[in-house]
Design an enzyme around this catalytic site. Structure first.
Site, PDB file in Angstrom:
ATOM      1  N   SER A 174       0.850  -1.170   0.000  1.00  0.00           N
ATOM      2  CA  SER A 174       0.000   0.000   0.000  1.00  0.00           C
ATOM      3  C   SER A 174       0.893   1.229   0.000  1.00  0.00           C
ATOM      4  O   SER A 174       2.103   1.128   0.131  1.00  0.00           O
ATOM      5  CB  SER A 174      -0.894   0.013   1.241  1.00  0.00           C
ATOM      6  OG  SER A 174      -0.089   0.127   2.392  1.00  0.00           O
ATOM      7  N   LYS A 175       0.268   2.369  -0.136  1.00  0.00           N
ATOM      8  CA  LYS A 175       1.035   3.600  -0.248  1.00  0.00           C
ATOM      9  C   LYS A 175       1.973   3.807   0.934  1.00  0.00           C
ATOM     10  O   LYS A 175       3.098   4.229   0.791  1.00  0.00           O
ATOM     11  CB  LYS A 175       0.085   4.787  -0.369  1.00  0.00           C
ATOM     12  CG  LYS A 175      -0.330   5.040  -1.808  1.00  0.00           C
ATOM     13  CD  LYS A 175      -1.663   5.733  -1.870  1.00  0.00           C
ATOM     14  CE  LYS A 175      -2.687   4.779  -2.460  1.00  0.00           C
ATOM     15  NZ  LYS A 175      -4.023   5.295  -2.452  1.00  0.00           N
TER      16      LYS A 175
END
Length: 466
Positions: free
Chosen positions: A241-242
């Site tokens: 994820s980011k």
RNA sequence: GUCCCCAUCGUCUAGAGGCCUAGGACUCCACUCUUUCAAGGUGGCAACACGGGUUCAAAUCCCGUUGGGGACACCA
């Protein structure tokens, strides 16, 4: 057979990360393989989190990767009327109802379900309750009247038959209290209106597929076929994820990864065709299918990407690579003169096999255009001790008499010089390399001499004179 | 916690009951080439999570255990 339509539907709340890129690639490949249509839908209904910058980054990322979409992109935010209309229709047909629960009430419901060891979901308390019971002035949400008994079966093209008990699926909100449609209804309406026949997306949507199928059914529309591909994990095995090491494709672009290499890498991450590793885009299009998509999550491995990138660089046109290198060099050290540009151009072929990405290629090219006098690195400085400098100086005098400054002639001359000095070639080549490049590793020394040219070579050798 | 999904070398994977003494790729190591460093070539280390079945025969089928991941919003 009707036309195959796939879609990639990112929400513009961040850049196009590696997982999204692979989802897009699979959709694109599937559509191209079947001669169908690959469409793009921007799911920008979350107005607070969606940004234009993110939207731009996603589109640019796709273009850079070479994943061209068909037709104009659809913007979900511009279609809310259609979404609302569908929800209202379900309400009027008795397939949806008004719910007056407050957020606090729902939170408490979830907490209770959890402690009772059940899935946290809405209990349907307004499902059969009359709206006249509504608290005065309260605005309701519209919820879908999901089937209560039985199960919903998703015939997933990757995961196989997935059965989910309907008791696990609650009555999801279709329209919020402020009247805006939610994702759940929007996807279904959009997939239908866009004529999507095959949905290919991340595993994290698998349960959503069951909900969406129910909605398609309630709306009286045929549901698309679903294929849920496993997520890509980081090197620690957790979802990328980011905030978890996921980089946007532009980061790979900046690092000097070639689109073809990234495509090939992403393709092999979760999909295979026997023992094939190097797969051209044409082959990928003709071979791609959903049957060969793996079902386990894959970890992202930078080393393998780099190795693949090295391969694609070796297959690239050196002139094309030289242009990219010059862009980078100019960015870091200002405009290059024509002599410098010419040197880079001639130097690239000898540098390609020594680099795994374009930025490394640029770094390794830098000494060719560096300003004199060079500052040698530690090892090079050690080679240029008194005897090393003396040797280079002697060699400079010797080479100064040479008319032909081509690799073959230079090699001949340096070898003769080494013999005359009763030294091994390497013993001469290393100090020379240090003087010419400021480093102990470089392309073949005769090539370096030739690319640098007579004047520059001799000048650099002169710079180390005692 | 509940539901869903997954499980072959460190990593990506081949393998759809006998072809498996488990193959390829990346990484790592050695050798080779060699003026250095790469690239290339050759070779090597390294895996069927565990336990039960089914079968003449299981990495492959079934069940369980364990482990990992995902989903559980008036986000998408």
């Amino acid at each position: 057979m009707s036309e195959i339509v796939t879609r990639f539907a990112p929400s513009p709340t961040g850049f196009l990360h590696i997982g999204g890129a692979r989802t897009a690639l699979f959709n694109w490949l599937y559509a191209r393989h079947h001669g169908g249509c690959f469409r793009l839908r921007i799911e920008d209904t979350d107005r607070v989190r969606s940004t234009d910058a993110a939207k731009q980054a996603i589109l640019e990322g796709l273009v850079w990767l070479g994943l061209n979409w068909d037709d104009d992109p659809v913007y979900q935010s511009q279609r809310s009327e259609r979404h609302t209309e569908a929800a209202q229709r379900l309400l009027s047909e008795g397939r949806a109802y008004q719910c007056y629960c407050t957020p606090e009430e729902l939170a408490e419901m979830r907490a209770q379900a959890k402690t009772a060891g059940r899935s946290a979901r809405y209990d349907g308390r307004w499902r059969d309750r009359d709206s006249s019971d509504a608290p005065a002035g309260a605005k309701p949400t519209i919820r879908f009247k999901a089937p209560k008994g039985g199960e919903t079966v998703v015939d997933d093209k990757v995961q196989g038959l997935v059965r989910i008990a309907n008791s696990e699926l609650d009555d999801m909100v279709l329209l919020r209290a402020d009247g805006t449609p939610t994702y759940t209804i929007a996807v279904v309406v959009d997939d239908h209106d866009m004529g999507v026949t095959q949905v290919i997306r991340g595993d994290d949507h698998l349960v959503n597929a069951a909900r969406q199928q129910q909605l398609f059914h309630a709306l009286g529309w045929p549901a698309p076929s679903y294929a849920h591909i496993p997520l890509i994990h980081g090197s620690d095995g957790a979802k990328l994820s980011k905030r978890h090491g996921a980089l946007g494709v532009e980061a790979y672009r900046e690092a000097g990864i070639l689109p073809a290499a990234l495509r090939n890498y992403l393709l092999r991450l979760g999909w295979s065709h026997g023992d094939d590793e190097i797969i051209s885009t044409e082959q990928a299009i003709s071979w791609f299918d959903l049957d060969s998509v793996g079902r386990g999550a894959a970890r992202f491995d930078r080393e393998k990407l780099l190795s693949l990138n090295g391969h694609y660089m070796r297959e690239s046109d050196p002139g094309f690579l030289a242009d990219m290198v010059m862009d980078r060099l100019e960015k870091s050290q200002g405009t290059l003169g024509s002599i410098a540009r010419d040197r880079v151009r001639r130097a690239i072929p000898g540098l390609i096999a020594r680099s795994k990405d374009i930025s490394e290629l640029a770094d390794k090219s830098a000494f060719y255009v560096a300003e004199r006098p060079l500052v040698p690195d530690g090892k090079a400085a050690r080679l240029l001790d008194d005897s090393g400098r003396k040797l280079v100086t002697l060699l400079a005098v010797y080479l100064d008499k040479l008319d032909d400054w081509q690799p073959a002639a230079l090699e001949n001359a340096v070898r003769t010089f080494a013999e005359r000095e009763e030294m091994k070639l390497g013993a001469v080549a290393q100090p020379l390399r240090a003087a010419l490049t400021g480093s102990t590793a470089s392309p073949g020394i005769f090539e370096v001499l030739a690319v640098l040219g007579r004047d520059e070579s001799l000048a650099r050798m002169g710079d180390v004179k005692i």
